[in-house]
Scaffold this motif. Structure first.
Motif, PDB file in Angstrom:
ATOM      1  N   ASN A   1      -9.993   0.612   2.371  1.00  0.00           N
ATOM      2  CA  ASN A   1      -9.251  -0.491   1.753  1.00  0.00           C
ATOM      3  C   ASN A   1      -8.921  -1.631   2.704  1.00  0.00           C
ATOM      4  O   ASN A   1      -8.491  -2.687   2.265  1.00  0.00           O
ATOM      5  CB  ASN A   1      -7.962   0.034   1.123  1.00  0.00           C
ATOM      6  CG  ASN A   1      -8.244   0.962  -0.026  1.00  0.00           C
ATOM      7  OD1 ASN A   1      -8.985   0.620  -0.946  1.00  0.00           O
ATOM      8  ND2 ASN A   1      -7.683   2.159   0.027  1.00  0.00           N
ATOM      9  N   ASN A   2      -9.076  -1.397   3.997  1.00  0.00           N
ATOM     10  CA  ASN A   2      -8.809  -2.457   4.963  1.00  0.00           C
ATOM     11  C   ASN A   2      -9.447  -2.088   6.300  1.00  0.00           C
ATOM     12  O   ASN A   2      -9.912  -0.964   6.499  1.00  0.00           O
ATOM     13  CB  ASN A   2      -7.298  -2.712   5.105  1.00  0.00           C
ATOM     14  CG  ASN A   2      -6.542  -1.487   5.561  1.00  0.00           C
ATOM     15  OD1 ASN A   2      -6.820  -0.915   6.611  1.00  0.00           O
ATOM     16  ND2 ASN A   2      -5.573  -1.051   4.750  1.00  0.00           N
TER      17      ASN A   2
ATOM     18  N   ASP B   1     -13.428  -3.271   2.291  1.00  0.00           N
ATOM     19  CA  ASP B   1     -13.053  -4.430   1.482  1.00  0.00           C
ATOM     20  C   ASP B   1     -11.670  -4.180   0.905  1.00  0.00           C
ATOM     21  O   ASP B   1     -11.412  -3.105   0.358  1.00  0.00           O
ATOM     22  CB  ASP B   1     -14.076  -4.617   0.356  1.00  0.00           C
ATOM     23  CG  ASP B   1     -14.002  -5.980  -0.298  1.00  0.00           C
ATOM     24  OD1 ASP B   1     -12.874  -6.485  -0.512  1.00  0.00           O
ATOM     25  OD2 ASP B   1     -15.064  -6.536  -0.621  1.00  0.00           O
ATOM     26  N   ASP B   2     -10.789  -5.154   1.000  1.00  0.00           N
ATOM     27  CA  ASP B   2      -9.425  -4.977   0.516  1.00  0.00           C
ATOM     28  C   ASP B   2      -9.260  -5.303  -0.970  1.00  0.00           C
ATOM     29  O   ASP B   2      -8.206  -5.072  -1.535  1.00  0.00           O
ATOM     30  CB  ASP B   2      -8.448  -5.820   1.345  1.00  0.00           C
ATOM     31  CG  ASP B   2      -8.722  -7.309   1.225  1.00  0.00           C
ATOM     32  OD1 ASP B   2      -9.905  -7.705   1.171  1.00  0.00           O
ATOM     33  OD2 ASP B   2      -7.744  -8.082   1.188  1.00  0.00           O
ATOM     34  N   ASP B   3     -10.293  -5.794  -1.624  1.00  0.00           N
ATOM     35  CA  ASP B   3     -10.210  -6.179  -3.037  1.00  0.00           C
ATOM     36  C   ASP B   3     -10.735  -5.039  -3.911  1.00  0.00           C
ATOM     37  O   ASP B   3     -11.915  -4.699  -3.863  1.00  0.00           O
ATOM     38  CB  ASP B   3     -11.031  -7.449  -3.267  1.00  0.00           C
ATOM     39  CG  ASP B   3     -10.881  -7.988  -4.678  1.00  0.00           C
ATOM     40  OD1 ASP B   3     -11.223  -7.248  -5.623  1.00  0.00           O
ATOM     41  OD2 ASP B   3     -10.435  -9.135  -4.830  1.00  0.00           O
ATOM     42  N   GLN B   4      -9.848  -4.459  -4.738  1.00  0.00           N
ATOM     43  CA  GLN B   4     -10.235  -3.302  -5.552  1.00  0.00           C
ATOM     44  C   GLN B   4     -11.319  -3.643  -6.582  1.00  0.00           C
ATOM     45  O   GLN B   4     -12.182  -2.812  -6.859  1.00  0.00           O
ATOM     46  CB  GLN B   4      -9.010  -2.696  -6.234  1.00  0.00           C
ATOM     47  CG  GLN B   4      -8.128  -1.965  -5.243  1.00  0.00           C
ATOM     48  CD  GLN B   4      -7.036  -1.161  -5.907  1.00  0.00           C
ATOM     49  OE1 GLN B   4      -6.610  -1.460  -7.013  1.00  0.00           O
ATOM     50  NE2 GLN B   4      -6.562  -0.126  -5.219  1.00  0.00           N
TER      51      GLN B   4
ATOM     52  N   MET C   1      -9.919 -10.337   5.237  1.00  0.00           N
ATOM     53  CA  MET C   1      -8.959  -9.261   5.010  1.00  0.00           C
ATOM     54  C   MET C   1      -7.712  -9.536   5.833  1.00  0.00           C
ATOM     55  O   MET C   1      -7.804 -10.181   6.878  1.00  0.00           O
ATOM     56  CB  MET C   1      -9.565  -7.905   5.410  1.00  0.00           C
ATOM     57  CG  MET C   1     -10.714  -7.462   4.528  1.00  0.00           C
ATOM     58  SD  MET C   1     -11.332  -5.821   4.957  1.00  0.00           S
ATOM     59  CE  MET C   1     -12.180  -6.175   6.504  1.00  0.00           C
TER      60      MET C   1
END
Length: 136
Positions: A37-38, A11-14, A63
């Motif tokens: 992260n991606n 998932d790219d959203d922290q 993403m």
């Protein structure tokens, strides 16, 4: 003592990463959460590290560069990963997204809830019905 289950979250959203990790902790499950992260980062690790075999892969759809559908397709091409349940974990609740990802081999589709408690309950329910033992 058995090893904890390994859950890979892509998932790219922290903020979503943090909520997911906290929900895993809150659920009381003996599970280690590994985060990519991606999609590119995750794919490189899954291809290059033969020793890395998560028990579950949770995959965001939206993403940049490589989206979740593209990554799901790539994961299912790798023979040593075919048996690993891939769960779509997305803000989408669109039936077409669910249908399309299931056709590509996704085991389940979870729409991201708004809070940690809701996600923790969803994950507990998911793992009660989709439990996969740790690898020996």
């Amino acid at each position: 003592m058995p090893n904890p289950l390994i859950c890979l979250l892509i998932d790219d959203d922290q903020d979503d990463q943090e909520i997911f990790s906290l929900a895993i902790e809150d659920s009381g499950l003996d599970m280690q959460c590994v985060i990519s992260n991606n999609a590119s980062e995750a794919l490189q690790r899954l291809i290059k590290d033969d020793t890395f075999l998560p028990n579950y892969i949770f995959l965001d759809l939206n993403m940049p560069r490589i989206n979740g559908v593209q990554l799901l397709t790539e994961i299912k091409k790798i023979s040593r990963l075919k048996h690993i349940p891939v769960i779509i974990y997305s803000t989408s609740s669109h039936p077409k997204d669910k249908e399309a990802t299931q056709k590509l081999g996704a085991s389940a589709f979870i729409t991201k809830p708004s809070g940690i408690k809701e996600l923790s309950l969803l994950l507990k329910e998911f793992f009660q019905t989709h439990y996969q033992p740790a690898y020996e």
